[in-house]
Design a protein around this motif. Sequence first.
Motif, PDB file in Angstrom:
ATOM      1  N   ARG A  95     -13.079   2.793 -30.491  1.00 11.52           N
ATOM      2  CA  ARG A  95     -11.977   2.765 -29.539  1.00 11.52           C
ATOM      3  C   ARG A  95     -11.483   1.334 -29.316  1.00 11.52           C
ATOM      4  O   ARG A  95     -10.291   1.080 -29.225  1.00 11.52           O
ATOM      5  N   LEU A  96     -12.423   0.393 -29.215  1.00 13.75           N
ATOM      6  CA  LEU A  96     -12.033  -0.993 -29.005  1.00 13.75           C
ATOM      7  C   LEU A  96     -11.215  -1.516 -30.183  1.00 13.75           C
ATOM      8  O   LEU A  96     -10.169  -2.154 -29.997  1.00 13.75           O
ATOM      9  N   LEU A  97     -11.667  -1.236 -31.402  1.00  7.47           N
ATOM     10  CA  LEU A  97     -10.913  -1.646 -32.587  1.00  7.47           C
ATOM     11  C   LEU A  97      -9.535  -0.973 -32.609  1.00  7.47           C
ATOM     12  O   LEU A  97      -8.536  -1.589 -33.013  1.00  7.47           O
ATOM     13  N   GLY A  98      -9.489   0.277 -32.173  1.00  7.68           N
ATOM     14  CA  GLY A  98      -8.227   0.998 -32.123  1.00  7.68           C
ATOM     15  C   GLY A  98      -7.242   0.360 -31.153  1.00  7.68           C
ATOM     16  O   GLY A  98      -6.051   0.226 -31.450  1.00  7.68           O
ATOM     17  N   PHE A  99      -7.738  -0.053 -29.981  1.00 10.15           N
ATOM     18  CA  PHE A  99      -6.875  -0.711 -29.004  1.00 10.15           C
ATOM     19  C   PHE A  99      -6.327  -2.029 -29.555  1.00 10.15           C
ATOM     20  O   PHE A  99      -5.155  -2.358 -29.352  1.00 10.15           O
ATOM     21  N   LEU A 100      -7.174  -2.781 -30.239  1.00  3.81           N
ATOM     22  CA  LEU A 100      -6.731  -4.054 -30.825  1.00  3.81           C
ATOM     23  C   LEU A 100      -5.676  -3.818 -31.904  1.00  3.81           C
ATOM     24  O   LEU A 100      -4.701  -4.567 -32.024  1.00  3.81           O
ATOM     25  N   GLU A 101      -5.880  -2.748 -32.677  1.00  2.00           N
ATOM     26  CA  GLU A 101      -4.936  -2.433 -33.740  1.00  2.00           C
ATOM     27  C   GLU A 101      -3.587  -2.017 -33.157  1.00  2.00           C
ATOM     28  O   GLU A 101      -2.527  -2.422 -33.641  1.00  2.00           O
ATOM     29  N   GLN A 102      -3.627  -1.188 -32.111  1.00  2.00           N
ATOM     30  CA  GLN A 102      -2.392  -0.771 -31.445  1.00  2.00           C
ATOM     31  C   GLN A 102      -1.635  -1.955 -30.867  1.00  2.00           C
ATOM     32  O   GLN A 102      -0.397  -1.979 -30.859  1.00  2.00           O
ATOM     33  N   ALA A 103      -2.386  -2.939 -30.383  1.00  2.00           N
ATOM     34  CA  ALA A 103      -1.773  -4.127 -29.778  1.00  2.00           C
ATOM     35  C   ALA A 103      -1.332  -5.141 -30.832  1.00  2.00           C
ATOM     36  O   ALA A 103      -0.906  -6.239 -30.490  1.00  2.00           O
ATOM     37  N   ASP A 104      -1.450  -4.753 -32.087  1.00  2.31           N
ATOM     38  CA  ASP A 104      -1.074  -5.619 -33.205  1.00  2.31           C
ATOM     39  C   ASP A 104      -1.878  -6.915 -33.206  1.00  2.31           C
ATOM     40  O   ASP A 104      -1.334  -7.991 -33.490  1.00  2.31           O
ATOM     41  N   ARG A 105      -3.156  -6.787 -32.871  1.00  2.00           N
ATOM     42  CA  ARG A 105      -4.051  -7.942 -32.927  1.00  2.00           C
ATOM     43  C   ARG A 105      -5.033  -7.787 -34.085  1.00  2.00           C
ATOM     44  O   ARG A 105      -6.240  -7.904 -33.933  1.00  2.00           O
ATOM     45  N   LYS A 106      -4.473  -7.525 -35.262  1.00  2.00           N
ATOM     46  CA  LYS A 106      -5.300  -7.411 -36.461  1.00  2.00           C
ATOM     47  C   LYS A 106      -5.950  -8.743 -36.815  1.00  2.00           C
ATOM     48  O   LYS A 106      -6.940  -8.784 -37.541  1.00  2.00           O
ATOM     49  N   ASP A 107      -5.387  -9.837 -36.287  1.00  2.00           N
ATOM     50  CA  ASP A 107      -5.996 -11.147 -36.515  1.00  2.00           C
ATOM     51  C   ASP A 107      -7.385 -11.216 -35.889  1.00  2.00           C
ATOM     52  O   ASP A 107      -8.317 -11.798 -36.458  1.00  2.00           O
ATOM     53  N   ILE A 108      -7.536 -10.576 -34.716  1.00  2.00           N
ATOM     54  CA  ILE A 108      -8.839 -10.551 -34.042  1.00  2.00           C
ATOM     55  C   ILE A 108      -9.826  -9.722 -34.850  1.00  2.00           C
ATOM     56  O   ILE A 108     -10.967 -10.126 -35.079  1.00  2.00           O
ATOM     57  N   ILE A 109      -9.369  -8.541 -35.286  1.00  2.00           N
ATOM     58  CA  ILE A 109     -10.238  -7.658 -36.074  1.00  2.00           C
ATOM     59  C   ILE A 109     -10.702  -8.369 -37.331  1.00  2.00           C
ATOM     60  O   ILE A 109     -11.889  -8.352 -37.682  1.00  2.00           O
ATOM     61  N   SER A 110      -9.779  -9.027 -38.014  1.00  2.00           N
ATOM     62  CA  SER A 110     -10.111  -9.711 -39.263  1.00  2.00           C
ATOM     63  C   SER A 110     -11.133 -10.820 -39.043  1.00  2.00           C
ATOM     64  O   SER A 110     -12.094 -10.968 -39.813  1.00  2.00           O
ATOM     65  N   ASP A 111     -10.973 -11.570 -37.962  1.00  2.00           N
ATOM     66  CA  ASP A 111     -11.870 -12.693 -37.696  1.00  2.00           C
ATOM     67  C   ASP A 111     -13.248 -12.232 -37.229  1.00  2.00           C
ATOM     68  O   ASP A 111     -14.274 -12.799 -37.621  1.00  2.00           O
ATOM     69  N   LEU A 112     -13.267 -11.200 -36.395  1.00  3.82           N
ATOM     70  CA  LEU A 112     -14.537 -10.784 -35.782  1.00  3.82           C
ATOM     71  C   LEU A 112     -15.283  -9.699 -36.552  1.00  3.82           C
ATOM     72  O   LEU A 112     -16.408  -9.352 -36.192  1.00  3.82           O
ATOM     73  N   LYS A 113     -14.654  -9.149 -37.590  1.00  5.05           N
ATOM     74  CA  LYS A 113     -15.261  -8.028 -38.312  1.00  5.05           C
ATOM     75  C   LYS A 113     -16.701  -8.298 -38.773  1.00  5.05           C
ATOM     76  O   LYS A 113     -17.578  -7.457 -38.571  1.00  5.05           O
ATOM     77  N   PRO A 114     -16.993  -9.452 -39.383  1.00  2.85           N
ATOM     78  CA  PRO A 114     -18.386  -9.697 -39.804  1.00  2.85           C
ATOM     79  C   PRO A 114     -19.368  -9.699 -38.642  1.00  2.85           C
ATOM     80  O   PRO A 114     -20.472  -9.151 -38.751  1.00  2.85           O
ATOM     81  N   LEU A 115     -18.971 -10.304 -37.508  1.00  6.03           N
ATOM     82  CA  LEU A 115     -19.847 -10.332 -36.335  1.00  6.03           C
ATOM     83  C   LEU A 115     -20.035  -8.935 -35.749  1.00  6.03           C
ATOM     84  O   LEU A 115     -21.134  -8.550 -35.349  1.00  6.03           O
ATOM     85  N   ILE A 116     -18.940  -8.172 -35.684  1.00  3.90           N
ATOM     86  CA  ILE A 116     -19.005  -6.806 -35.156  1.00  3.90           C
ATOM     87  C   ILE A 116     -19.916  -5.947 -36.028  1.00  3.90           C
ATOM     88  O   ILE A 116     -20.775  -5.215 -35.523  1.00  3.90           O
ATOM     89  N   ASP A 117     -19.732  -6.029 -37.343  1.00  2.50           N
ATOM     90  CA  ASP A 117     -20.560  -5.242 -38.256  1.00  2.50           C
ATOM     91  C   ASP A 117     -22.032  -5.619 -38.127  1.00  2.50           C
ATOM     92  O   ASP A 117     -22.921  -4.758 -38.172  1.00  2.50           O
ATOM     93  N   ASP A 118     -22.304  -6.907 -37.959  1.00  6.58           N
ATOM     94  CA  ASP A 118     -23.694  -7.359 -37.824  1.00  6.58           C
ATOM     95  C   ASP A 118     -24.325  -6.791 -36.561  1.00  6.58           C
ATOM     96  O   ASP A 118     -25.459  -6.292 -36.581  1.00  6.58           O
ATOM     97  N   ASP A 119     -23.591  -6.835 -35.443  1.00  2.00           N
ATOM     98  CA  ASP A 119     -24.105  -6.267 -34.188  1.00  2.00           C
ATOM     99  C   ASP A 119     -24.314  -4.760 -34.313  1.00  2.00           C
ATOM    100  O   ASP A 119     -25.298  -4.210 -33.791  1.00  2.00           O
ATOM    101  N   CYS A 120     -23.387  -4.079 -34.989  1.00  6.63           N
ATOM    102  CA  CYS A 120     -23.498  -2.627 -35.156  1.00  6.63           C
ATOM    103  C   CYS A 120     -24.726  -2.268 -35.996  1.00  6.63           C
ATOM    104  O   CYS A 120     -25.437  -1.308 -35.690  1.00  6.63           O
ATOM    105  N   ARG A 121     -24.965  -3.015 -37.039  1.00  7.73           N
ATOM    106  CA  ARG A 121     -26.136  -2.736 -37.884  1.00  7.73           C
ATOM    107  C   ARG A 121     -27.433  -2.964 -37.119  1.00  7.73           C
ATOM    108  O   ARG A 121     -28.388  -2.191 -37.239  1.00  7.73           O
ATOM    109  N   LYS A 122     -27.465  -4.025 -36.318  1.00 11.56           N
ATOM    110  CA  LYS A 122     -28.657  -4.279 -35.500  1.00 11.56           C
ATOM    111  C   LYS A 122     -28.882  -3.148 -34.507  1.00 11.56           C
ATOM    112  O   LYS A 122     -30.022  -2.734 -34.259  1.00 11.56           O
TER     113      LYS A 122
END
Length: 292
Positions: A95-122
Motif C-alpha cells: 500500500r505504501l509503494l502504491g501511494f508513492l506511485e500514485q503521487a508520482d514519486r517513483k524517484d523515492i521508490i527507485s532510490d529506496l527499493k534496495p533498502l525496502i527489499d532488504d528490510d522485507c527479507r529480514k
Amino acid sequence: MSSATHSSSTSSSSSSSSSSSLDYESIPVTALNYGVRKKLALYLNPTNTVAADWTDIAEKMEFTYLEIKNYEKRENPTQKLLEDWQTRVEATVSRLLGFLEQADRKDIISDLKPLIDDDCRKYLERQKELPVQVPEVDSRHQDRSITINDGQTPETFDAFICYCHSDFQFVHEMIRQLEQTDYNLKLCVFDRDVLPGTCVWTITSELIERRCKRMVVVISDDYLDSDACDFQTKFALSLCPGARTKRLIPVVYKAMKRQFPSILRFLTVCDYTRPCTQSWFWVRLAKALSQP
C-alpha cells in the motif's frame, strides 16, 4: 474500501511484480526500519518543492483534514504519519509503494527499493522462526508450562522485560529495585523465568499478549541490533492501538551513540542517564508498573 485504497493496491501490484519474489501485500509496513523511514522523511517532509510531499501521502492514507493540520506542527511529520498509519490492518508495504506511485514519486521508490527489499527479507526470515500453528499461544492451550512456576493456572507478571544480553547487568539492578523491595513487583525476565527448550517466538507472544500487564523495553545501542528485541517491541505495538501507550514503557539507562528508535518516540521515556533524575527513576517506573 475507498477508490484511493483500491487504486493503491492496483498500482502497487506492478511494483511488486517488477521486484523479485517478495509479496509486499503480505508484509506490514512495520517491517521497514529506521534507515528507510529516515530517507522517506528526507524526501517527503519538504513542502516547498513541486513534487508531492507527505500531505499528499496522508490524504491517500485517508487521514482527516484536522489530523493532517496537527501533523504540520511536527518536526518530522512523515515519521508521525507512518507511526499512526502502521497501526491499521491495511498498512502494508504494498500500500505504501502504491501511494508513492500514485503521487508520482517513483524517484523515492527507485532510490529506496534496495533498502525496502532488504528490510522485507529480514522480516520474512524472522517470520519463518515463528510457529506454524498460531493456536499454540491461544488461551485454550495455556495448560502447557512455559515458565518455571507455572502450575494449574498460568503464571502472570506485572511486566515483561525486553532486553539484549549485553544489558543484563541493568536488568539485574531492575530485579533488585523492583522485586526485592517494598514495591514487590513481579517481572518476567526471559533468561530467568522461561523454561528452556521452548520456541522463543511462541512464548514471547504468549507472555506479552496474555500474561504480562506491561512491557519494559531497555533501549541501548545493542538493542537496536537485536532481531529478538525488534520482534518483541513491534509485537507489543501491534496489540490494541488504543492500549499500547499504557502497555509499553521505554527505559534508557546509559548514553547512546545511535538515534532513539522512531517507532517508540511517541511514548514517554523513563530516563536513567541524567543524574538529576536518578533519585526518582525507580519510584516513577514502579508507579507505572503498578497501575491496573
